[in-house]
Design a protein around this motif. Structure first.
Motif, PDB file in Angstrom:
ATOM      1  N   ILE A 144      -4.609  10.795   1.131  1.00 35.73           N
ATOM      2  CA  ILE A 144      -5.012  10.472  -0.244  1.00 35.73           C
ATOM      3  C   ILE A 144      -6.261  11.269  -0.622  1.00 35.73           C
ATOM      4  O   ILE A 144      -6.357  11.828  -1.728  1.00 35.73           O
ATOM      5  CB  ILE A 144      -5.260   8.968  -0.411  1.00 35.73           C
ATOM      6  N   ASN A 145      -7.235  11.348   0.279  1.00 40.67           N
ATOM      7  CA  ASN A 145      -8.453  12.092  -0.004  1.00 40.67           C
ATOM      8  C   ASN A 145      -8.167  13.571  -0.246  1.00 40.67           C
ATOM      9  O   ASN A 145      -8.774  14.210  -1.114  1.00 40.67           O
ATOM     10  CB  ASN A 145      -9.443  11.927   1.152  1.00 40.67           C
ATOM     11  N   ARG A 146      -7.210  14.128   0.503  1.00 40.28           N
ATOM     12  CA  ARG A 146      -6.829  15.524   0.284  1.00 40.28           C
ATOM     13  C   ARG A 146      -6.171  15.688  -1.089  1.00 40.28           C
ATOM     14  O   ARG A 146      -6.421  16.663  -1.804  1.00 40.28           O
ATOM     15  CB  ARG A 146      -5.861  15.989   1.367  1.00 40.28           C
ATOM     16  N   MET A 147      -5.293  14.746  -1.433  1.00 42.47           N
ATOM     17  CA  MET A 147      -4.602  14.831  -2.708  1.00 42.47           C
ATOM     18  C   MET A 147      -5.570  14.727  -3.872  1.00 42.47           C
ATOM     19  O   MET A 147      -5.427  15.413  -4.890  1.00 42.47           O
ATOM     20  CB  MET A 147      -3.567  13.698  -2.789  1.00 42.47           C
ATOM     21  N   LYS A 148      -6.604  13.892  -3.731  1.00 47.75           N
ATOM     22  CA  LYS A 148      -7.566  13.698  -4.819  1.00 47.75           C
ATOM     23  C   LYS A 148      -8.628  14.782  -4.847  1.00 47.75           C
ATOM     24  O   LYS A 148      -9.264  14.998  -5.878  1.00 47.75           O
ATOM     25  CB  LYS A 148      -8.236  12.322  -4.658  1.00 47.75           C
ATOM     26  N   GLY A 149      -8.812  15.461  -3.693  1.00 40.77           N
ATOM     27  CA  GLY A 149      -9.845  16.482  -3.626  1.00 40.77           C
ATOM     28  C   GLY A 149      -9.379  17.827  -4.068  1.00 40.77           C
ATOM     29  O   GLY A 149     -10.176  18.713  -4.287  1.00 40.77           O
ATOM     30  N   LEU A 207      -3.373   5.685  -6.372  1.00 40.13           N
ATOM     31  CA  LEU A 207      -3.957   6.184  -5.128  1.00 40.13           C
ATOM     32  C   LEU A 207      -5.221   5.403  -4.781  1.00 40.13           C
ATOM     33  O   LEU A 207      -5.469   5.099  -3.606  1.00 40.13           O
ATOM     34  CB  LEU A 207      -4.256   7.681  -5.258  1.00 40.13           C
ATOM     35  N   ASP A 208      -6.023   5.067  -5.790  1.00 33.58           N
ATOM     36  CA  ASP A 208      -7.224   4.260  -5.547  1.00 33.58           C
ATOM     37  C   ASP A 208      -6.841   2.869  -5.037  1.00 33.58           C
ATOM     38  O   ASP A 208      -7.483   2.332  -4.121  1.00 33.58           O
ATOM     39  CB  ASP A 208      -8.038   4.127  -6.839  1.00 33.58           C
ATOM     40  N   LYS A 209      -5.804   2.293  -5.637  1.00 35.49           N
ATOM     41  CA  LYS A 209      -5.344   0.973  -5.193  1.00 35.49           C
ATOM     42  C   LYS A 209      -4.852   1.035  -3.747  1.00 35.49           C
ATOM     43  O   LYS A 209      -5.154   0.142  -2.936  1.00 35.49           O
ATOM     44  CB  LYS A 209      -4.223   0.488  -6.110  1.00 35.49           C
ATOM     45  N   ALA A 210      -4.122   2.103  -3.416  1.00 35.00           N
ATOM     46  CA  ALA A 210      -3.641   2.274  -2.039  1.00 35.00           C
ATOM     47  C   ALA A 210      -4.813   2.346  -1.077  1.00 35.00           C
ATOM     48  O   ALA A 210      -4.811   1.709  -0.018  1.00 35.00           O
ATOM     49  CB  ALA A 210      -2.768   3.518  -1.931  1.00 35.00           C
ATOM     50  N   CYS A 211      -5.842   3.120  -1.429  1.00 31.99           N
ATOM     51  CA  CYS A 211      -7.017   3.260  -0.563  1.00 31.99           C
ATOM     52  C   CYS A 211      -7.703   1.910  -0.333  1.00 31.99           C
ATOM     53  O   CYS A 211      -8.084   1.585   0.789  1.00 31.99           O
ATOM     54  CB  CYS A 211      -8.009   4.235  -1.204  1.00 31.99           C
ATOM     55  N   ALA A 213       0.812  -1.218   0.000  1.00 32.08           N
ATOM     56  CA  ALA A 213       0.000   0.000   0.000  1.00 32.08           C
ATOM     57  C   ALA A 213       0.846   1.268   0.000  1.00 32.08           C
ATOM     58  O   ALA A 213       0.551   2.232  -0.717  1.00 32.08           O
ATOM     59  CB  ALA A 213      -0.944  -0.007   1.209  1.00 32.08           C
ATOM     60  N   VAL A 214       1.881   1.298   0.816  1.00 32.35           N
ATOM     61  CA  VAL A 214       2.712   2.494   0.928  1.00 32.35           C
ATOM     62  C   VAL A 214       3.411   2.793  -0.397  1.00 32.35           C
ATOM     63  O   VAL A 214       3.555   3.960  -0.787  1.00 32.35           O
ATOM     64  CB  VAL A 214       3.745   2.328   2.065  1.00 32.35           C
ATOM     65  N   ALA A 215       3.823   1.760  -1.126  1.00 33.50           N
ATOM     66  CA  ALA A 215       4.470   1.970  -2.421  1.00 33.50           C
ATOM     67  C   ALA A 215       3.479   2.532  -3.434  1.00 33.50           C
ATOM     68  O   ALA A 215       3.828   3.411  -4.233  1.00 33.50           O
ATOM     69  CB  ALA A 215       5.068   0.656  -2.927  1.00 33.50           C
ATOM     70  N   HIS A 216       2.226   2.042  -3.421  1.00 32.10           N
ATOM     71  CA  HIS A 216       1.194   2.605  -4.302  1.00 32.10           C
ATOM     72  C   HIS A 216       0.964   4.076  -3.975  1.00 32.10           C
ATOM     73  O   HIS A 216       0.827   4.915  -4.884  1.00 32.10           O
ATOM     74  CB  HIS A 216      -0.115   1.829  -4.156  1.00 32.10           C
TER      75      HIS A 216
END
Length: 257
Positions: A252-257, A221-225, A198-201
């Motif tokens: 991740i949510n901040r990065m995608k938002g 990022l979706d795969k990590a989530c 997960a951390v690598a994704h």
């Protein structure tokens, strides 16, 4: 969690932290200063307010340097770090020294293809401790000795080529050295070895986003989530520099938002 390559709090030249530590307890302030000192490169500077220094108990990593109207603190070069850097170079030199030359490769390959049932049993040779090597790589990187850290990481990977944690560690060093293309390739190699890392994704998604590759970034990022949601909110992720699964989902949510 600091110092850490992952959140870019390592190998810093100067840190300003003025009139902040007065709001913490004395013991907490001592811990913070110790961690800030470890975030600095050798010769780096910590600038704090005159009321922030917690008395006589100060980090042994820092030396006070007096300037007109101010007292600054410099991170000194430590002998253990110098020795560690020297050891890293020695490991790489030893690896090169023991590598077969063009003249001897054919002989070594032929010898390895001989039947082994008539050979005397050789004594067991303990394998190198890749965990200890990884710790040395992190220490070198956190001290700003990135070239030595990269060389030692390569030596460790050659010892254990399918160790995804070593590949991920090397990728973080390449990012710190601003070798973004190499870091991207190394992270992709890491995920190829372990698709559930997960951390690598997350790291690859973050890197691709910074490089303008938004579609590919979103995929990782979706795969990590998806992977992170299988853990508990407070589960501390391996190789995550102390970050929990829940905290990484928030990032991740901040990065995608």
């Amino acid at each position: 969690c600091y110092p850490a390559i992952m959140n870019q709090t390592s190998a810093m030249d100067i840190i300003f932290c003025r009139n902040v530590l007065i709001y913490f307890s004395r013991e907490r302030a001592i811990t913070i200063i110790e961690n800030l000192a470890r975030c600095l490169v050798d010769g780096g500077w910590l600038v704090i307010g005159p009321t922030d220094a917690p008395g006589s108990r100060f980090s042994p990593l820092l030396t006070p340097v007096s300037f007109p109207g101010a007292m600054l603190y410099r991170r000194e070069t430590l002998q253990p770090a110098a020795e560690l850097s020297r050891n890293a170079r020695m490991l790489v030199q030893e690896k090169k020294k023991n590598a077969p030359s063009a003249k001897t490769k054919g002989v070594q390959i032929a010898a390895s293809q001989k039947p082994r049932n008539n050979l005397a049993a050789s004594p067991d040779v303990p394998p190198p401790n890749t965990g200890k090597m990884a710790d040395q790589v992190r220490l070198l990187a956190n001290q700003g000795k990135l070239q030595d850290a990269l060389a030692l990481s390569e030596t460790a990977i050659q010892t254990d080529k399918l160790n995804c944690a070593l590949h991920y560690l090397q990728a973080t060093i390449l990012q710190e050295m601003d070798r973004q293309e190499d870091a991207e390739l190394t992270l992709k190699r890491t995920i190829y070895i372990n698709q559930d890392f997960a951390v690598a994704h997350f790291a690859l998604g973050h890197l691709l986003q910074r490089r303008g590759k938004k579609k590919e970034s979103g995929k990782h990022l979706d795969k990590a989530c998806t992977l992170l949601k299988s853990y508990g909110h407070d589960y501390v992720l391996p190789e995550g520099e102390g970050i929990s699964a829940g905290r990484m989902i928030e990032l991740i949510n901040r990065m995608k938002g």
